[in-house]
Design a protein around this motif. Structure first.
Motif, PDB file in Angstrom:
ATOM      1  N   PHE B 195     -19.893  -8.623   0.909  1.00  0.00           N
ATOM      2  CA  PHE B 195     -21.119  -8.286   1.338  1.00  0.00           C
ATOM      3  C   PHE B 195     -22.181  -8.630   0.332  1.00  0.00           C
ATOM      4  CE2 PHE B 195     -20.064  -5.920   4.685  1.00  0.00           C
ATOM      5  CZ  PHE B 195     -19.249  -4.877   4.472  1.00  0.00           C
ATOM      6  N   GLY B 196     -21.784  -9.581  -0.680  1.00  0.00           N
ATOM      7  CA  GLY B 196     -22.319 -10.298  -1.682  1.00  0.00           C
ATOM      8  C   GLY B 196     -23.079  -9.222  -2.670  1.00  0.00           C
ATOM      9  N   LEU B 197     -23.802  -9.694  -3.533  1.00  0.00           N
ATOM     10  CA  LEU B 197     -24.106  -8.965  -4.857  1.00  0.00           C
ATOM     11  C   LEU B 197     -25.131  -7.912  -4.180  1.00  0.00           C
ATOM     12  CD1 LEU B 197     -24.676  -8.112  -7.585  1.00  0.00           C
ATOM     13  CD2 LEU B 197     -26.674 -10.032  -7.748  1.00  0.00           C
ATOM     14  N   ILE B 198     -25.947  -8.340  -3.076  1.00  0.00           N
ATOM     15  CA  ILE B 198     -27.070  -7.320  -2.686  1.00  0.00           C
ATOM     16  C   ILE B 198     -26.289  -6.273  -1.916  1.00  0.00           C
ATOM     17  CG2 ILE B 198     -28.776  -7.143  -0.961  1.00  0.00           C
ATOM     18  CD1 ILE B 198     -29.539  -8.483  -3.535  1.00  0.00           C
ATOM     19  N   GLY B 199     -25.079  -6.474  -1.187  1.00  0.00           N
ATOM     20  CA  GLY B 199     -24.490  -5.390  -0.324  1.00  0.00           C
ATOM     21  C   GLY B 199     -23.828  -4.552  -1.118  1.00  0.00           C
ATOM     22  N   HIS B 200     -23.487  -5.041  -2.001  1.00  0.00           N
ATOM     23  CA  HIS B 200     -22.642  -4.176  -2.836  1.00  0.00           C
ATOM     24  C   HIS B 200     -23.319  -3.450  -3.821  1.00  0.00           C
ATOM     25  CE1 HIS B 200     -18.549  -5.235  -1.219  1.00  0.00           C
ATOM     26  NE2 HIS B 200     -19.003  -6.477  -1.312  1.00  0.00           N
ATOM     27  N   VAL B 201     -24.586  -3.824  -4.107  1.00  0.00           N
ATOM     28  CA  VAL B 201     -25.598  -2.923  -4.899  1.00  0.00           C
ATOM     29  C   VAL B 201     -26.023  -1.853  -4.051  1.00  0.00           C
ATOM     30  CG1 VAL B 201     -28.036  -3.074  -5.995  1.00  0.00           C
ATOM     31  CG2 VAL B 201     -26.243  -4.705  -6.645  1.00  0.00           C
ATOM     32  N   TYR B 202     -26.440  -1.978  -2.722  1.00  0.00           N
ATOM     33  CA  TYR B 202     -26.847  -1.298  -1.831  1.00  0.00           C
ATOM     34  C   TYR B 202     -25.792  -0.348  -1.815  1.00  0.00           C
ATOM     35  CZ  TYR B 202     -28.066   0.730   2.278  1.00  0.00           C
ATOM     36  OH  TYR B 202     -28.311   1.718   3.584  1.00  0.00           O
ATOM     37  N   ILE B 234     -24.129 -23.231   2.695  1.00  0.00           N
ATOM     38  CA  ILE B 234     -23.983 -21.749   2.648  1.00  0.00           C
ATOM     39  C   ILE B 234     -23.407 -21.101   3.629  1.00  0.00           C
ATOM     40  CG2 ILE B 234     -25.673 -19.665   2.830  1.00  0.00           C
ATOM     41  CD1 ILE B 234     -28.186 -21.573   1.786  1.00  0.00           C
ATOM     42  N   PRO B 235     -22.296 -20.539   3.513  1.00  0.00           N
ATOM     43  CA  PRO B 235     -21.433 -19.641   4.675  1.00  0.00           C
ATOM     44  C   PRO B 235     -22.113 -18.878   5.330  1.00  0.00           C
ATOM     45  CG  PRO B 235     -20.910 -18.598   2.312  1.00  0.00           C
ATOM     46  CD  PRO B 235     -21.686 -19.673   2.130  1.00  0.00           C
ATOM     47  N   ALA B 236     -21.914 -18.968   6.681  1.00  0.00           N
ATOM     48  CA  ALA B 236     -22.557 -17.910   7.536  1.00  0.00           C
ATOM     49  C   ALA B 236     -22.428 -16.408   7.075  1.00  0.00           C
ATOM     50  CB  ALA B 236     -21.691 -17.867   9.032  1.00  0.00           C
ATOM     51  N   GLY B 237     -21.611 -15.904   6.405  1.00  0.00           N
ATOM     52  CA  GLY B 237     -21.729 -14.474   6.052  1.00  0.00           C
ATOM     53  C   GLY B 237     -22.705 -14.280   5.129  1.00  0.00           C
ATOM     54  N   ALA B 238     -23.539 -15.248   4.369  1.00  0.00           N
ATOM     55  CA  ALA B 238     -24.510 -14.988   3.619  1.00  0.00           C
ATOM     56  C   ALA B 238     -25.765 -14.598   4.434  1.00  0.00           C
ATOM     57  CB  ALA B 238     -24.931 -16.104   2.748  1.00  0.00           C
ATOM     58  N   TYR B 239     -25.818 -15.196   5.667  1.00  0.00           N
ATOM     59  CA  TYR B 239     -26.960 -14.907   6.581  1.00  0.00           C
ATOM     60  C   TYR B 239     -26.787 -13.651   7.159  1.00  0.00           C
ATOM     61  CZ  TYR B 239     -28.370 -19.894   6.043  1.00  0.00           C
ATOM     62  OH  TYR B 239     -28.839 -20.925   5.592  1.00  0.00           O
ATOM     63  N   ALA B 240     -25.361 -13.333   7.617  1.00  0.00           N
ATOM     64  CA  ALA B 240     -25.193 -11.878   8.178  1.00  0.00           C
ATOM     65  C   ALA B 240     -25.561 -10.709   7.131  1.00  0.00           C
ATOM     66  CB  ALA B 240     -23.684 -11.758   8.301  1.00  0.00           C
ATOM     67  N   ASN B 241     -25.357 -11.151   5.880  1.00  0.00           N
ATOM     68  CA  ASN B 241     -25.562 -10.291   4.786  1.00  0.00           C
ATOM     69  C   ASN B 241     -27.053 -10.090   4.612  1.00  0.00           C
ATOM     70  OD1 ASN B 241     -22.841  -9.719   4.397  1.00  0.00           O
ATOM     71  ND2 ASN B 241     -22.757 -11.013   2.551  1.00  0.00           N
ATOM     72  N   ARG B 242     -27.544 -11.126   4.830  1.00  0.00           N
ATOM     73  CA  ARG B 242     -29.116 -11.056   4.540  1.00  0.00           C
ATOM     74  C   ARG B 242     -29.966 -10.348   5.849  1.00  0.00           C
ATOM     75  NH1 ARG B 242     -33.652 -14.483   2.807  1.00  0.00           N
ATOM     76  NH2 ARG B 242     -32.488 -15.981   1.721  1.00  0.00           N
ATOM     77  N   THR B 243     -29.337 -10.281   7.075  1.00  0.00           N
ATOM     78  CA  THR B 243     -30.124  -9.718   7.953  1.00  0.00           C
ATOM     79  C   THR B 243     -29.701  -8.133   7.944  1.00  0.00           C
ATOM     80  OG1 THR B 243     -29.402 -11.674   9.712  1.00  0.00           O
ATOM     81  CG2 THR B 243     -29.843  -9.550  10.677  1.00  0.00           C
TER      82      THR B 243
END
Lengths: 203, 318
Positions: B195-202, B234-243
């Protein structure tokens, strides 16, 4: 932005292939314009980022779920490029027509509707259809489903006229999913066309 | 009805499940597997194993056994490739003191590998991701950017140094830094993965019912990652995490889009995110310094629950 010299169809390609193909196409030319076609927003975002990182000019048109990403490398080659484009019919390369209302003239609306229909019909029948037709403000209503002039604008498109419809205006009228001809464009592209045209006629 | 032995289950979004055996001992279980992120099979095996083991460390546990999970296209790839993947996994498991005691393989369209891992933990020393407390500092023990660098590598645009940097980070076990965390009596921990840094911080902020402020310029970044992100690799997953983050994050206007892409970048075998009380921050940093050669930093602070779960400022904070 002029006519593309290369078209890259990157639809269905897995990330990062769309960026790779775009880069390879641009690397193979000293200057010029390409258009990359992708079918998803992620690829579009990535290619736009790539183009900007290389200081290329980039413009995106969206049509029927596909993104047409125009990338200009080097100085704008509008005039030469327009000569390079293959002729389907004798077209007036110099002229851009901008329609800013869905009627012609400031008199009674009923008269204005008749006139705009007549104008577009005459345009289709003329020997030299314009290079581009740009629809702004309420003019965008001419390009939606059930528009009385839809068939005329489609005929113009078939004759080689590029039809551009302002995206902001479509959004304002909530008509984006009723667009029936032409492609969505933005003000950057509109100004480019106007600046590069030999003649701009505004209705 | 909830089984009373389940100490950590599916009701929270934690790194692993925990099952109490006795007053002194509980089982930790986790599983993870994925498709190759690098070309070399042995390296892929090492990365996948390190990634799977990480969740046990993130709970404060010690992994002891594992099972291989394999998908493989036997019709199109040589069995030697699979043998190398498994050798890489075995080597990493051995480094961790983990016995791979079996596994399962199925025919698949593309290679997939990872481990199902069992570990041990004391029921009193479980590091969930729901215990961050106001005033805590957040320490990240590895740089971010693995998704972007491996994407650049797939595009043939990653420099050898950048790829080597990403691999070095991904094959490093979180064992030592987890021990540093346990010895410093921190409050909460998770690891940074898909989930990226943001997702796991969340997950930590929401689970702990707090908010977290991050200092964008303090976050360690893999060499090359910023450049590759600016080029759209940038992998597609980054955009999914952003959304997915739109409703709970506030970005300071000065934080660049490139940096945002990096913080949304899905990580493979990322570092630990540790929530440590202020008075023990220096001890934790000293403990990490003695056992880790990878960049680590204080990247944020836990604050009372606010309108947004995550607020990102520019600058380095402390």
């Amino acid at each position: 932005m002029g006519m593309p010299t290369k078209e890259i169809d990157a639809r269905g390609l897995m990330c990062p292939q769309p960026v790779v193909c775009t880069k390879q196409a641009l690397d193979s030319m000293d200057a010029g314009m390409i258009v990359t076609i992708v079918d998803n927003e992620v690829a579009k975002e990535n290619i736009v980022k790539f183009a900007k990182s290389q200081d290329y000019r980039v413009n995106v048109n969206e049509q029927a779920g596909n993104y047409y990403i125009e990338i200009q490398k080097g100085t704008s080659a509008y005039t030469e490029a327009s000569v390079r484009k293959p002729l389907t019919l004798d077209r007036n390369y110099d002229t851009v027509i901008v329609i800013t209302r869905d009627v012609l003239g400031g008199g009674p609306e009923e008269l204005g509707s008749i006139l705009i229909k007549s104008f577009l019909y005459t345009l289709v029948s003329s020997d030299h259809p314009p290079m581009a037709l740009i629809l702004l403000n309420s003019g965008v209503k001419l390009a939606i489903t059930n528009s009385a002039v839809l068939e005329h604008i489609r005929s113009l498109e078939e004759k080689g006229t590029e039809v551009f419809v302002c995206g902001t205006c479509l959004d304002y009228y909530n008509l984006k999913n009723m667009l029936a001809v032409g492609s969505v464009t933005n003000m950057y592209s509109v100004v480019e066309w106007m600046n590069n045209a030999g003649k701009v006629i505004t209705i | 009805m909830q089984n009373p032995h389940v100490l950590v289950g599916t009701e929270t979004a934690d790194d692993a499940g925990v099952f109490k055996l006795t007053e002194a001992m509980a089982l930790v279980q986790t599983v993870d597997f994925f498709t190759p992120v690098v070309d070399d099979p042995y390296t892929f095996g090492q990365i996948a194993a390190a990634n799977s083991l990480s969740d046990v460390y993130a709970m404060g546990g010690i992994p002891i056994t594992a099972l291989n999970i394999v998908g493989f296209p036997f019709c199109t790839l040589s069995g030697d490739v699979l043998a190398d993947i498994l050798k890489g996994g075995q080597a990493k498991a051995a480094e961790a003191g983990v016995a791979i005691v079996g596994g399962h393989t199925i025919q698949d369209k593309e290679p997939k590998y990872g481990l199902s891992v069992t570990g041990l933990i004391s029921p009193d020393a479980i590091y969930t991701n729901t215990q961050a407390q106001c005033g805590d500092y957040l320490v990240l023990t590895k740089p971010v950017g693995t998704g972007i660098v491996t994407t650049a590598e797939k595009a043939g645009l990653a420099s050898p140094d950048a790829l080597a940097g990403a691999i070095a980070s991904m094959i490093t076990l979180n064992a030592a830094t987890a021990q540093a965390m346990r010895e410093t009596a921190c409050h909460s921990c998770t690891d940074i993965t898909g989930f990226g840094l943001i997702g796991h911080v969340y997950e930590m902020a929401a689970g702990s019912k707090v908010s977290i402020e991050l200092f964008a310029d303090a976050v360690p970044i893999l060499p090359g990652a910023l450049e590759y992100a600016s080029m759209g690799l940038i992998p597609a997953g980054a955009y999914a995490n952003r959304t997915a983050s739109a409703s709970y994050i506030h970005w300071d206007g000065s934080v660049s889009e490139v940096l945002q892409d990096l913080f949304y970048d899905p990580q493979t075998s990322g570092g630990l995110l540790i929530s440590v009380p202020a008075e023990r921050l220096e001890v934790l940093l000293a403990n990490i310094a003695t056992c880790s050669s990878l960049p680590y930093a204080v990247i944020g602070r836990v604050i009372p629950s606010a309108e947004k779960r995550i607020i990102v400022h520019s600058g380095k904070g402390v």
